[in-house]
Design a protein around this motif. Structure first.
Motif, PDB file in Angstrom:
ATOM      1  N   ALA A  36      29.283 -69.220  -6.999  1.00  0.00           N
ATOM      2  CA  ALA A  36      27.896 -69.123  -7.458  1.00  0.00           C
ATOM      3  C   ALA A  36      26.950 -68.974  -6.273  1.00  0.00           C
ATOM      4  O   ALA A  36      26.002 -68.181  -6.310  1.00  0.00           O
ATOM      5  N   GLN A  37      27.217 -69.734  -5.200  1.00  0.00           N
ATOM      6  CA  GLN A  37      26.365 -69.646  -4.011  1.00  0.00           C
ATOM      7  C   GLN A  37      26.468 -68.256  -3.387  1.00  0.00           C
ATOM      8  O   GLN A  37      25.472 -67.674  -2.981  1.00  0.00           O
ATOM      9  N   ARG A  83      24.308 -79.252   3.406  1.00  0.00           N
ATOM     10  CA  ARG A  83      23.576 -78.462   2.413  1.00  0.00           C
ATOM     11  C   ARG A  83      23.904 -76.981   2.598  1.00  0.00           C
ATOM     12  O   ARG A  83      24.045 -76.233   1.649  1.00  0.00           O
ATOM     13  N   TYR A  84      23.989 -76.557   3.871  1.00  0.00           N
ATOM     14  CA  TYR A  84      24.354 -75.179   4.205  1.00  0.00           C
ATOM     15  C   TYR A  84      25.429 -75.230   5.287  1.00  0.00           C
ATOM     16  O   TYR A  84      25.379 -76.072   6.172  1.00  0.00           O
ATOM     17  N   ALA A  85      26.372 -74.314   5.217  1.00  0.00           N
ATOM     18  CA  ALA A  85      27.465 -74.303   6.189  1.00  0.00           C
ATOM     19  C   ALA A  85      27.051 -73.684   7.516  1.00  0.00           C
ATOM     20  O   ALA A  85      27.758 -73.823   8.503  1.00  0.00           O
ATOM     21  N   LEU A  92      19.619 -66.998   4.403  1.00  0.00           N
ATOM     22  CA  LEU A  92      19.722 -66.218   3.171  1.00  0.00           C
ATOM     23  C   LEU A  92      19.035 -66.926   2.006  1.00  0.00           C
ATOM     24  O   LEU A  92      18.493 -66.286   1.115  1.00  0.00           O
ATOM     25  N   ALA A  93      19.045 -68.260   2.030  1.00  0.00           N
ATOM     26  CA  ALA A  93      18.428 -69.029   0.945  1.00  0.00           C
ATOM     27  C   ALA A  93      16.911 -69.152   1.123  1.00  0.00           C
ATOM     28  O   ALA A  93      16.165 -69.110   0.143  1.00  0.00           O
ATOM     29  N   HIS A  94      16.441 -69.308   2.360  1.00  0.00           N
ATOM     30  CA  HIS A  94      15.032 -69.644   2.572  1.00  0.00           C
ATOM     31  C   HIS A  94      14.284 -68.753   3.562  1.00  0.00           C
ATOM     32  O   HIS A  94      13.073 -68.895   3.717  1.00  0.00           O
ATOM     33  N   GLY A  95      15.001 -67.879   4.252  1.00  0.00           N
ATOM     34  CA  GLY A  95      14.355 -67.067   5.285  1.00  0.00           C
ATOM     35  C   GLY A  95      13.517 -65.947   4.711  1.00  0.00           C
ATOM     36  O   GLY A  95      13.589 -65.618   3.533  1.00  0.00           O
ATOM     37  N   ARG A  96      12.691 -65.372   5.602  1.00  0.00           N
ATOM     38  CA  ARG A  96      11.930 -64.183   5.219  1.00  0.00           C
ATOM     39  C   ARG A  96      11.967 -63.199   6.372  1.00  0.00           C
ATOM     40  O   ARG A  96      12.234 -63.563   7.515  1.00  0.00           O
TER      41      ARG A  96
END
Length: 200
Positions: A36-37, A83-85, A92-96
């Motif tokens: 899913a991730q 939380r993140y590896a 990828l989850a929070h960057g811009r």
């Protein structure tokens, strides 16, 4: 064999089977969560690619996604308390995406290999600047690597603290709050080339 020992053996066998069943169930849940991730990351990359169609940006995002996948595969046994590896996965989850730009003359660049320390220095010296940490792709290296730069809250334009103008082609990062940045140990002023890894 006495009945008590047979009974103890049966109890231990049932406990062992329950343990194996629980372990298999947890592994299956972990695999589903990882899939899913990975799907969420793929969707995030697709959304970022739609927002910026430059070839360098596409290459950066593909490489960051590949790096995240490698870290995720290499650290499956330690993910319970992470939380993140990797930085790549967090980006990828929070960057811009940030836009490459020429460095204004008012900003004195630091030596190669001191991007984190120089970004912090510039942020301290110039009001309104944000320190950003993430990954960059350049014209002279074939892979994305960790990097730090500055930007402003009002703009997504990069003020690169160490790379020469025009070298950075794509930037993906997370702007740090001043409180978070100041709570961290100060970055090293020793150029990275004298430590390890690419010089930025």
């Amino acid at each position: 064999m006495p009945v008590r020992y047979v009974s103890d053996f049966a109890v231990k066998a049932r406990q062992g089977q329950r343990f194996a069943d629980d372990r298999d169930r947890l592994r299956k849940q972990a695999d589903q969560a990882l899939r899913a991730q990975a799907q969420n990351e793929t969707a995030a990359v697709a959304a970022l690619m739609r927002s910026d169609v430059r070839p360098a940006t596409r290459l950066l995002l593909e490489q960051v996604e590949a790096i995240a996948g490698l870290w995720r595969a290499a650290h499956t046994d330690r993910r319970d308390d992470w939380r993140y590896a990797s930085l790549a996965e967090m980006l990828l989850a929070h960057g811009r995406l940030f836009t490459p730009a020429s460095r204004p003359a008012a900003f004195v660049p630091g030596p190669s290999g001191t991007c984190f320390a120089t970004a912090c220095r510039l942020t301290d010296e110039h009001a309104g600047l944000l320190s950003v940490e993430g990954m960059v792709i350049t014209e002279d290296l074939p892979f994305a690597f960790d990097h730090a730069w500055c930007s402003t809250a009002a703009s997504d334009h990069v003020i690169d603290p160490t790379l020469p103008d025009g070298i950075g082609l794509g930037y993906l990062g997370i702007a740090l709050t001043d409180g978070y940045r100041r709570a961290q140990p100060p970055p090293s002023l020793t150029p990275r080339s004298k430590r390890s890894g690419p010089s930025t």
